[in-house]
Design a protein around this motif. Structure first.
Motif, PDB file in Angstrom:
ATOM      1  N   THR A  17     -23.159  47.833  -1.590  1.00 40.40           N
ATOM      2  CA  THR A  17     -23.939  48.938  -2.151  1.00 40.40           C
ATOM      3  C   THR A  17     -25.067  49.330  -1.211  1.00 40.40           C
ATOM      4  OG1 THR A  17     -23.447  48.277  -4.429  1.00 40.40           O
ATOM      5  CG2 THR A  17     -25.392  49.650  -4.090  1.00 40.40           C
ATOM      6  N   THR A  18     -25.727  48.335  -0.630  1.00 43.84           N
ATOM      7  CA  THR A  18     -26.807  48.612   0.320  1.00 43.84           C
ATOM      8  C   THR A  18     -26.276  49.329   1.550  1.00 43.84           C
ATOM      9  OG1 THR A  18     -28.096  46.707  -0.444  1.00 43.84           O
ATOM     10  CG2 THR A  18     -28.566  47.526   1.780  1.00 43.84           C
ATOM     11  N   THR A  19     -25.149  48.872   2.073  1.00 41.91           N
ATOM     12  CA  THR A  19     -24.548  49.480   3.263  1.00 41.91           C
ATOM     13  C   THR A  19     -24.180  50.932   3.001  1.00 41.91           C
ATOM     14  OG1 THR A  19     -23.617  47.323   3.873  1.00 41.91           O
ATOM     15  CG2 THR A  19     -22.711  49.262   4.973  1.00 41.91           C
ATOM     16  N   VAL A  20     -23.491  51.167   1.890  1.00 42.65           N
ATOM     17  CA  VAL A  20     -23.012  52.515   1.569  1.00 42.65           C
ATOM     18  C   VAL A  20     -24.178  53.464   1.284  1.00 42.65           C
ATOM     19  CG1 VAL A  20     -21.745  53.870  -0.134  1.00 42.65           C
ATOM     20  CG2 VAL A  20     -20.779  51.728   0.717  1.00 42.65           C
ATOM     21  N   THR A  21     -25.156  53.006   0.522  1.00 42.72           N
ATOM     22  CA  THR A  21     -26.246  53.902   0.131  1.00 42.72           C
ATOM     23  C   THR A  21     -27.133  54.253   1.316  1.00 42.72           C
ATOM     24  OG1 THR A  21     -26.223  52.832  -2.046  1.00 42.72           O
ATOM     25  CG2 THR A  21     -28.062  54.292  -1.567  1.00 42.72           C
ATOM     26  N   LEU A  22     -27.501  53.259   2.113  1.00 45.92           N
ATOM     27  CA  LEU A  22     -28.295  53.565   3.307  1.00 45.92           C
ATOM     28  C   LEU A  22     -27.511  54.443   4.275  1.00 45.92           C
ATOM     29  CD1 LEU A  22     -30.036  50.125   4.062  1.00 45.92           C
ATOM     30  CD2 LEU A  22     -31.066  52.169   3.047  1.00 45.92           C
ATOM     31  N   GLY A  23     -26.219  54.142   4.431  1.00 45.53           N
ATOM     32  CA  GLY A  23     -25.386  54.950   5.320  1.00 45.53           C
ATOM     33  C   GLY A  23     -25.310  56.392   4.870  1.00 45.53           C
ATOM     34  N   GLY A  24     -25.156  56.612   3.557  1.00 47.30           N
ATOM     35  CA  GLY A  24     -25.106  57.968   3.031  1.00 47.30           C
ATOM     36  C   GLY A  24     -26.410  58.711   3.243  1.00 47.30           C
ATOM     37  N   PRO A 232     -23.758  56.894  -3.296  1.00 46.24           N
ATOM     38  CA  PRO A 232     -24.662  57.244  -4.394  1.00 46.24           C
ATOM     39  C   PRO A 232     -25.618  58.377  -4.065  1.00 46.24           C
ATOM     40  CG  PRO A 232     -24.481  54.870  -4.214  1.00 46.24           C
ATOM     41  CD  PRO A 232     -23.760  55.444  -3.031  1.00 46.24           C
ATOM     42  N   SER A 233     -26.037  58.466  -2.806  1.00 45.36           N
ATOM     43  CA  SER A 233     -26.984  59.511  -2.416  1.00 45.36           C
ATOM     44  C   SER A 233     -26.380  60.904  -2.541  1.00 45.36           C
ATOM     45  CB  SER A 233     -27.459  59.281  -0.976  1.00 45.36           C
ATOM     46  OG  SER A 233     -26.353  59.254  -0.088  1.00 45.36           O
ATOM     47  N   VAL A 234     -25.034  60.978  -2.568  1.00 44.15           N
ATOM     48  CA  VAL A 234     -24.336  62.248  -2.789  1.00 44.15           C
ATOM     49  C   VAL A 234     -23.978  62.405  -4.265  1.00 44.15           C
ATOM     50  CG1 VAL A 234     -22.273  63.611  -2.228  1.00 44.15           C
ATOM     51  CG2 VAL A 234     -23.390  62.233  -0.456  1.00 44.15           C
ATOM     52  N   PHE A 235     -23.502  61.336  -4.862  1.00 39.49           N
ATOM     53  CA  PHE A 235     -23.002  61.390  -6.235  1.00 39.49           C
ATOM     54  C   PHE A 235     -24.127  61.517  -7.263  1.00 39.49           C
ATOM     55  CE2 PHE A 235     -21.607  59.354 -10.182  1.00 39.49           C
ATOM     56  CZ  PHE A 235     -20.421  60.034 -10.435  1.00 39.49           C
ATOM     57  N   CYS A 236     -25.199  60.764  -7.043  1.00 39.83           N
ATOM     58  CA  CYS A 236     -26.307  60.765  -8.017  1.00 39.83           C
ATOM     59  C   CYS A 236     -27.642  60.707  -7.280  1.00 39.83           C
ATOM     60  CB  CYS A 236     -26.173  59.587  -8.977  1.00 39.83           C
ATOM     61  SG  CYS A 236     -25.860  57.981  -8.171  1.00 39.83           S
ATOM     62  N   TYR A 243     -33.390  56.555  -5.353  1.00 42.49           N
ATOM     63  CA  TYR A 243     -34.814  56.707  -5.039  1.00 42.49           C
ATOM     64  C   TYR A 243     -35.369  55.431  -4.401  1.00 42.49           C
ATOM     65  CZ  TYR A 243     -39.842  57.336  -5.633  1.00 42.49           C
ATOM     66  OH  TYR A 243     -41.201  57.418  -5.408  1.00 42.49           O
ATOM     67  N   ALA A 244     -34.952  54.267  -4.929  1.00 41.62           N
ATOM     68  CA  ALA A 244     -35.411  52.992  -4.371  1.00 41.62           C
ATOM     69  C   ALA A 244     -34.900  52.801  -2.946  1.00 41.62           C
ATOM     70  CB  ALA A 244     -34.952  51.835  -5.258  1.00 41.62           C
ATOM     71  N   TYR A 245     -33.642  53.166  -2.699  1.00 45.50           N
ATOM     72  CA  TYR A 245     -33.101  53.032  -1.342  1.00 45.50           C
ATOM     73  C   TYR A 245     -33.770  54.011  -0.373  1.00 45.50           C
ATOM     74  CZ  TYR A 245     -29.477  49.560  -2.214  1.00 45.50           C
ATOM     75  OH  TYR A 245     -28.820  48.382  -2.489  1.00 45.50           O
ATOM     76  N   GLU A 246     -34.171  55.175  -0.852  1.00 50.82           N
ATOM     77  CA  GLU A 246     -34.930  56.093   0.005  1.00 50.82           C
ATOM     78  C   GLU A 246     -36.246  55.450   0.433  1.00 50.82           C
ATOM     79  OE1 GLU A 246     -35.274  59.492  -2.513  1.00 50.82           O
ATOM     80  OE2 GLU A 246     -33.459  60.449  -1.742  1.00 50.82           O
ATOM     81  N   SER A 247     -36.896  54.784  -0.495  1.00 53.20           N
ATOM     82  CA  SER A 247     -38.140  54.086  -0.180  1.00 53.20           C
ATOM     83  C   SER A 247     -37.895  52.957   0.817  1.00 53.20           C
ATOM     84  CB  SER A 247     -38.754  53.535  -1.476  1.00 53.20           C
ATOM     85  OG  SER A 247     -39.934  52.808  -1.211  1.00 53.20           O
ATOM     86  N   LEU A 248     -36.798  52.228   0.617  1.00 46.99           N
ATOM     87  CA  LEU A 248     -36.441  51.158   1.557  1.00 46.99           C
ATOM     88  C   LEU A 248     -36.191  51.731   2.948  1.00 46.99           C
ATOM     89  CD1 LEU A 248     -35.539  48.281   2.364  1.00 46.99           C
ATOM     90  CD2 LEU A 248     -33.263  48.869   1.458  1.00 46.99           C
ATOM     91  N   LEU A 249     -35.477  52.837   3.015  1.00 46.06           N
ATOM     92  CA  LEU A 249     -35.162  53.437   4.315  1.00 46.06           C
ATOM     93  C   LEU A 249     -36.434  53.861   5.041  1.00 46.06           C
ATOM     94  CD1 LEU A 249     -32.865  54.223   6.199  1.00 46.06           C
ATOM     95  CD2 LEU A 249     -32.705  56.410   4.991  1.00 46.06           C
ATOM     96  N   ASN A 250     -37.394  54.416   4.324  1.00 49.60           N
ATOM     97  CA  ASN A 250     -38.681  54.765   4.941  1.00 49.60           C
ATOM     98  C   ASN A 250     -39.368  53.526   5.499  1.00 49.60           C
ATOM     99  OD1 ASN A 250     -38.501  57.517   4.396  1.00 49.60           O
ATOM    100  ND2 ASN A 250     -39.466  57.317   2.381  1.00 49.60           N
ATOM    101  N   HIS A 251     -39.309  52.431   4.745  1.00 55.41           N
ATOM    102  CA  HIS A 251     -39.894  51.170   5.207  1.00 55.41           C
ATOM    103  C   HIS A 251     -39.214  50.683   6.486  1.00 55.41           C
ATOM    104  CE1 HIS A 251     -41.374  47.016   5.118  1.00 55.41           C
ATOM    105  NE2 HIS A 251     -40.113  46.640   5.245  1.00 55.41           N
ATOM    106  N   LEU A 252     -37.890  50.769   6.515  1.00 56.72           N
ATOM    107  CA  LEU A 252     -37.144  50.302   7.693  1.00 56.72           C
ATOM    108  C   LEU A 252     -37.455  51.176   8.909  1.00 56.72           C
ATOM    109  CD1 LEU A 252     -33.716  49.504   5.995  1.00 56.72           C
ATOM    110  CD2 LEU A 252     -35.418  47.854   6.817  1.00 56.72           C
ATOM    111  N   HIS A 253     -37.556  52.486   8.703  1.00 55.87           N
ATOM    112  CA  HIS A 253     -37.916  53.375   9.807  1.00 55.87           C
ATOM    113  C   HIS A 253     -39.286  52.977  10.382  1.00 55.87           C
ATOM    114  CE1 HIS A 253     -34.483  55.840   9.567  1.00 55.87           C
ATOM    115  NE2 HIS A 253     -34.842  56.622   8.560  1.00 55.87           N
ATOM    116  N   ASN A 254     -40.224  52.698   9.507  1.00 55.82           N
ATOM    117  CA  ASN A 254     -41.557  52.300   9.958  1.00 55.82           C
ATOM    118  C   ASN A 254     -41.511  50.965  10.686  1.00 55.82           C
ATOM    119  OD1 ASN A 254     -42.725  54.603   8.849  1.00 55.82           O
ATOM    120  ND2 ASN A 254     -43.143  53.609   6.890  1.00 55.82           N
ATOM    121  N   SER A 255     -40.621  50.079  10.271  1.00 52.94           N
ATOM    122  CA  SER A 255     -40.502  48.755  10.909  1.00 52.94           C
ATOM    123  C   SER A 255     -39.941  48.860  12.316  1.00 52.94           C
ATOM    124  CB  SER A 255     -39.583  47.853  10.071  1.00 52.94           C
ATOM    125  OG  SER A 255     -40.134  47.644   8.781  1.00 52.94           O
ATOM    126  N   GLU A 256     -39.119  49.898  12.557  1.00 51.38           N
ATOM    127  CA  GLU A 256     -38.499  50.048  13.874  1.00 51.38           C
ATOM    128  C   GLU A 256     -39.452  50.667  14.883  1.00 51.38           C
ATOM    129  OE1 GLU A 256     -35.713  48.708  14.457  1.00 51.38           O
ATOM    130  OE2 GLU A 256     -35.110  48.332  12.403  1.00 51.38           O
TER     131      GLU A 256
END
Length: 257
Positions: A17-24, A232-236, A243-256
């Motif tokens: 789920t993490t792989t698919v959602t972040l990838g989407g 999920p980012s396309v479906f819902c 929304y939580a994965y969007e927040s995680l992705l922002n965190h990961l971008h900042n970490s890089e």
């Protein structure tokens, strides 16, 4: 090209789920994304409607290609998705034979890293979905990445699995003289359950700032998205999980950065 490996030595914690959602999310933001399925159960492949048993080529062929391994060979193994910029390198059950076939061969742990280097100009991000077993496949995925994402279900049995994963990273760091960057992601969080809050508190106490400060909540829309074979980012896109994965992705971008 940034490579993230999604790994945990416990199943059912939200790796796919993490792989698919972040990838989407990355693909929808305009990035070219490759998702690599290194699990013989091929959950990631099936998520996108890829019948792993009907494939003529897969990630298994990348591992056994030998001198045939080149950019065109890797690209020919990819499958498209419903998103134009999202591709899948699918798995098959034959991956389960790799440890027995090739586990003792020299350089076996770096095949995936070499394969991804061949296509580094084609993708902005690569996400590797791992099996919950330490072996040739996980070793390859760990060796190939810039950062390890460790989803952990917020319940106490899952915390024991995390201990094993951290021990594995310690052993590999010593053997390769390389410290792995990693982020622990609390998943399947149910705010109505006291045990979930206690597990999260234990995570933060034991691993400090290695734990992302947010949580991925329990969200039935993830299951609906998988049935629709759509990220999920396309479906819902408005769901609390996305929304939580969007927040995680922002965190990961900042970490890089």
């Amino acid at each position: 090209m940034i490579v993230w490996t999604i790994a945990n030595q416990k199943g059912g914690v939200g790796k796919t789920t993490t792989t698919v959602t972040l990838g989407g999310l990355l693909a929808q933001s305009g990035k070219r994304v490759l998702l690599v399925d290194t699990d013989p159960h091929a959950s990631l492949s099936y998520y996108f409607g890829v019948d792993s048993e009907a494939l003529s080529v897969s990630v298994y062929d990348v591992f056994v290609a030998g001198k045939k391994l080149n950019k065109d060979f890797v690209m020919d193994c990819l499958c498209p998705s419903k998103l134009d910029s999202l591709f899948i390198l699918p798995a098959t059950m034959t991956l389960a034979t790799l440890d027995r076939q090739m586990g003792t061969q020299s350089g076996m742990g770096l095949i995936l890293k070499k394969a991804l280097a061949l296509v580094k100009d084609e993708f902005d991000y690569v996400l590797l979905d791992c099996p919950p077993v330490l072996g040739v496949l996980m070793v390859n995925a760990l060796a190939a990445c810039n950062r390890i994402l460790v989803p952990v279900q917020t319940e106490f049995l899952a915390l024991k699995g995390l201990d094993r994963m951290m021990h594995t990273l310690e052993i590999m760091a010593k053997s390769k003289d390389h410290n792995y960057a990693y982020t622990i992601i609390p998943t399947m969080y149910d705010k109505r359950v006291n045990a979930a809050a206690e597990a999260y508190k234990t995570l933060r106490s034991d691993y400090g700032d290695k734990v992302w400060s947010g949580v991925i909540p329990v969200d039935t829309r993830f299951r609906d998205a998988s049935q629709a074979q759509t990220p999920p980012s396309v479906f819902c896109p408005k769901s609390r999980g996305v929304y939580a994965y969007e927040s995680l992705l922002n965190h990961l971008h900042n970490s890089e950065q």
